[in-house]
Write a protein that holds these residues in place. Sequence first.
Motif, PDB file in Angstrom:
ATOM      1  N   ASP A   1      23.820  -4.799  -9.957  1.00 41.76           N
ATOM      2  CA  ASP A   1      25.216  -4.647 -10.301  1.00 41.76           C
ATOM      3  C   ASP A   1      25.848  -3.549  -9.388  1.00 41.76           C
ATOM      4  O   ASP A   1      27.186  -3.650  -8.878  1.00 41.76           O
ATOM      5  CB  ASP A   1      25.459  -4.358 -11.642  1.00 41.76           C
ATOM      6  N   VAL A   2      25.283  -2.205  -9.229  1.00 43.82           N
ATOM      7  CA  VAL A   2      25.684  -1.042  -8.574  1.00 43.82           C
ATOM      8  C   VAL A   2      25.891  -1.678  -7.264  1.00 43.82           C
ATOM      9  O   VAL A   2      27.121  -1.030  -6.608  1.00 43.82           O
ATOM     10  CB  VAL A   2      24.799  -0.084  -8.510  1.00 43.82           C
ATOM     11  N   ALA A   3      24.937  -2.109  -6.508  1.00 42.38           N
ATOM     12  CA  ALA A   3      25.194  -2.658  -5.162  1.00 42.38           C
ATOM     13  C   ALA A   3      26.220  -3.533  -4.832  1.00 42.38           C
ATOM     14  O   ALA A   3      27.219  -3.352  -3.885  1.00 42.38           O
ATOM     15  CB  ALA A   3      23.925  -3.741  -4.767  1.00 42.38           C
ATOM     16  N   LYS A   4      26.438  -4.310  -5.628  1.00 46.98           N
ATOM     17  CA  LYS A   4      27.915  -5.217  -5.904  1.00 46.98           C
ATOM     18  C   LYS A   4      29.190  -4.518  -5.709  1.00 46.98           C
ATOM     19  O   LYS A   4      30.084  -4.583  -5.068  1.00 46.98           O
ATOM     20  CB  LYS A   4      27.989  -6.139  -6.802  1.00 46.98           C
ATOM     21  N   LYS A   5      29.191  -3.508  -6.650  1.00 55.02           N
ATOM     22  CA  LYS A   5      30.369  -2.592  -6.888  1.00 55.02           C
ATOM     23  C   LYS A   5      30.491  -1.779  -5.506  1.00 55.02           C
ATOM     24  O   LYS A   5      31.674  -1.267  -5.337  1.00 55.02           O
ATOM     25  CB  LYS A   5      30.244  -1.806  -8.147  1.00 55.02           C
TER      26      LYS A   5
ATOM     27  N   LEU B   1      27.740  -3.323  -1.074  1.00 57.21           N
ATOM     28  CA  LEU B   1      26.543  -3.587  -0.247  1.00 57.21           C
ATOM     29  C   LEU B   1      26.299  -4.798  -0.229  1.00 57.21           C
ATOM     30  O   LEU B   1      26.187  -5.653  -1.204  1.00 57.21           O
ATOM     31  CB  LEU B   1      25.363  -2.539  -0.765  1.00 57.21           C
ATOM     32  N   LYS B   2      25.557  -5.224   1.040  1.00 54.91           N
ATOM     33  CA  LYS B   2      25.278  -6.810   1.050  1.00 54.91           C
ATOM     34  C   LYS B   2      23.883  -7.016   0.238  1.00 54.91           C
ATOM     35  O   LYS B   2      23.842  -8.354  -0.175  1.00 54.91           O
ATOM     36  CB  LYS B   2      25.018  -7.009   2.393  1.00 54.91           C
ATOM     37  N   THR B   3      22.907  -6.236   0.039  1.00 58.38           N
ATOM     38  CA  THR B   3      21.757  -6.608  -0.789  1.00 58.38           C
ATOM     39  C   THR B   3      21.623  -5.338  -1.796  1.00 58.38           C
ATOM     40  O   THR B   3      22.018  -4.334  -1.494  1.00 58.38           O
ATOM     41  CB  THR B   3      20.594  -6.874  -0.003  1.00 58.38           C
ATOM     42  N   PRO B   4      20.788  -5.790  -2.965  1.00 57.25           N
ATOM     43  CA  PRO B   4      20.340  -4.753  -3.898  1.00 57.25           C
ATOM     44  C   PRO B   4      19.553  -4.031  -3.169  1.00 57.25           C
ATOM     45  O   PRO B   4      19.263  -2.620  -3.566  1.00 57.25           O
ATOM     46  CB  PRO B   4      19.590  -5.754  -5.165  1.00 57.25           C
TER      47      PRO B   4
END
Length: 66
Positions: free
Chosen positions: A22-26, A29-32
Amino acid sequence: MPEINLDFIKKRRKSLGISQADVAKKLKLKTPEKYNRRENGEYKFQAVELPLLAKVLEVGIEDLYK
């Protein structure tokens, strides 16, 4: 130069029940895994990511530092 408090970031994210994905998406960033590497100190957070991270974690930017 102030140091990012990675322990605080990890504990805060977990206390809010937010996944690394979720944080990566916000943070756009392309991947977690890219977020995971930052949170674990393998890579440094970019300056432009800090305001977004603070917003996601519902804290002030100053709270992200030791």
